[in-house]
Scaffold this active site. Sequence first.
Site, short mmCIF file in Angstrom:
data_model
loop_
_atom_site.label_atom_id
_atom_site.label_comp_id
_atom_site.label_asym_id
_atom_site.label_seq_id
_atom_site.Cartn_x
_atom_site.Cartn_y
_atom_site.Cartn_z
N TYR A 1 8.08 -18.44 -16.68
CA TYR A 1 6.93 -18.39 -17.60
C TYR A 1 7.11 -19.48 -18.64
O TYR A 1 8.19 -19.65 -19.20
CB TYR A 1 6.86 -17.02 -18.27
CG TYR A 1 5.74 -16.88 -19.27
CD1 TYR A 1 4.40 -16.88 -18.85
CD2 TYR A 1 5.99 -16.75 -20.64
CE1 TYR A 1 3.36 -16.74 -19.77
CE2 TYR A 1 4.96 -16.61 -21.56
CZ TYR A 1 3.64 -16.61 -21.12
OH TYR A 1 2.62 -16.48 -22.02
N ASP A 25 12.97 -25.47 -20.27
CA ASP A 25 12.27 -24.56 -21.17
C ASP A 25 13.30 -23.55 -21.67
O ASP A 25 13.58 -22.54 -21.02
CB ASP A 25 11.12 -23.87 -20.45
CG ASP A 25 10.35 -22.94 -21.38
OD1 ASP A 25 10.83 -22.70 -22.51
OD2 ASP A 25 9.28 -22.45 -20.98
N LYS A 32 11.28 -18.82 -30.16
CA LYS A 32 11.94 -17.54 -30.36
C LYS A 32 13.07 -17.60 -31.42
O LYS A 32 12.76 -17.60 -32.59
CB LYS A 32 12.39 -16.96 -29.02
CG LYS A 32 11.15 -16.74 -28.12
CD LYS A 32 11.33 -15.85 -26.91
CE LYS A 32 9.97 -15.51 -26.31
NZ LYS A 32 9.63 -16.13 -25.05
C1 LIG Z 1 8.30 -16.78 -24.65
C2 LIG Z 1 8.34 -17.97 -23.78
C3 LIG Z 1 7.37 -18.98 -23.85
C4 LIG Z 1 6.13 -18.84 -24.68
O1 LIG Z 1 6.39 -18.76 -26.04
P1 LIG Z 1 5.25 -18.19 -27.02
O2 LIG Z 1 5.86 -18.35 -28.36
O3 LIG Z 1 5.02 -16.78 -26.60
O4 LIG Z 1 4.05 -19.04 -26.82
C5 LIG Z 1 7.55 -20.10 -23.10
N1 LIG Z 1 8.62 -20.25 -22.31
C6 LIG Z 1 9.56 -19.30 -22.20
C7 LIG Z 1 10.73 -19.53 -21.31
C8 LIG Z 1 9.45 -18.12 -22.92
O5 LIG Z 1 10.37 -17.17 -22.77
#
Ligand SMILES: *Cc1c(COP(=O)(O)O)cnc(C)c1O
Length: 429
Positions: A144, A239, A267
Amino acid sequence: MTRQRSEDLYSRAQQLMPAGVNSPVRAFRAVGGVPFYIASAKGAFLTDVDGNRYIDYVCSWGALILGHSHPSVVRAIREALARGTSYGAPHEGEILLAEEIVQTLPWVEMLRFVNSGTEAVMSAVRLARSATGRPKIVKFEGNYHGHADYLLAKAGSGVATFGLPDSAGVPAEFTQHTLVAPYNHAEAVEKLFNEVGDQIAGVLVEPVAGNMGVVLPAPGFLQFLREITRRHGALLIFDEVMTGFRVGKHGAVGAYGVVPDLVCLGKVIGGGLPVGAYGGRRDLMQMVAPLGPVYQAGTLSGNPLAMSAGLATLREMTDDRYAELDARVQALQDSLKEITHRLGVPAQVNRAGSMISVFFTECPVTDTQSAMSTDRQLYARLFHALLKRGVFLPPSALEAWFVSTAHTDTVIERTVKAFRAALKEALAG
Ligand SMILES: *Cc1c(COP(=O)(O)O)cnc(C)c1O
């Protein structure tokens, strides 16, 4: 345990917001039942509006590595608050957080702060496309990357060629440059590069997958991605929105020793406030506006409260803290393995640093197919049996559980005890 006030609030919320929530998984659709409403949170605990207390394994989806309302973070926010909430102009807090990140992750030579992980990934992909002059992005099934149109794609049941949109409202043309491969399958990536390698701008990957539950990269997989992107003149984009400062102080790069061209963060670096960042090689980052032609901006980017919360968090997270957290989560992992084994439940307990998840399945979980083989009904029953005992797991079988430094040995022991009883109850149906 009554949840009357939560139920009342949820009825009101459903009139106002889709399914009453501002992010889908919060609505409990994957486990059934009604979400509870938080009144306050401290350390490892959430308290709901009916006065129930829960040990929290969501921790704001991983953002809160120090747990809730950590004194240093609260103090930092309070001090920043006294100086204003947003400037729309530069301030030292941005430099301090950037320096902290660059010093810890030296492969991030330069970075740009944004407001979410979604924005970080969108911007990194734009940059990769600009830098290479190529349109296509390889991503992996079950990874994701936020909710940008062209990244809401995963392979349909068939060959990993052109991505099929995963959400309504995404025209097929928007995902035509998104190529999807199964996670941990090097041959599928090799095939894509053999077919259209000269059109691939980059490979975008969760170096440890956390959005289908925790799935570790297979030995050599990340090295393979590094090698094949380099060979074809494509960029490697990690990511690390979830894994950055979470699987260890140096994220997945530190854990696996593979250095990408660009990294996305979020995060943990916001300490519970809305932050994202993308960064990496200086020559690439110098292509971002106004130095270069890649446009990207943000009204609230570099927000002073968010910068101070992030900085306070990263400064608290010393090497010792990471080591202690790792040891505790390993103990949790060992206990969960032992309990499932004793009760004769087929289970895989996957862990990377302080991210952990239990899959109820016989086969090792290495990709979406194996992740999806988890017994989701059993998970839903376990979820409610644990909630009743004051433990809050993610309300979906395919999400990671997050442990914070506020989860003391006592908290972990309570969790293990509750897990044993709850799993017995869940197995009984
Ligand atoms: C949470 C997450 C996102 C998206 O971040 P948001 O702050 O919710 O837009 C993108 N990539 C990864 C791997 C994530 O865990």
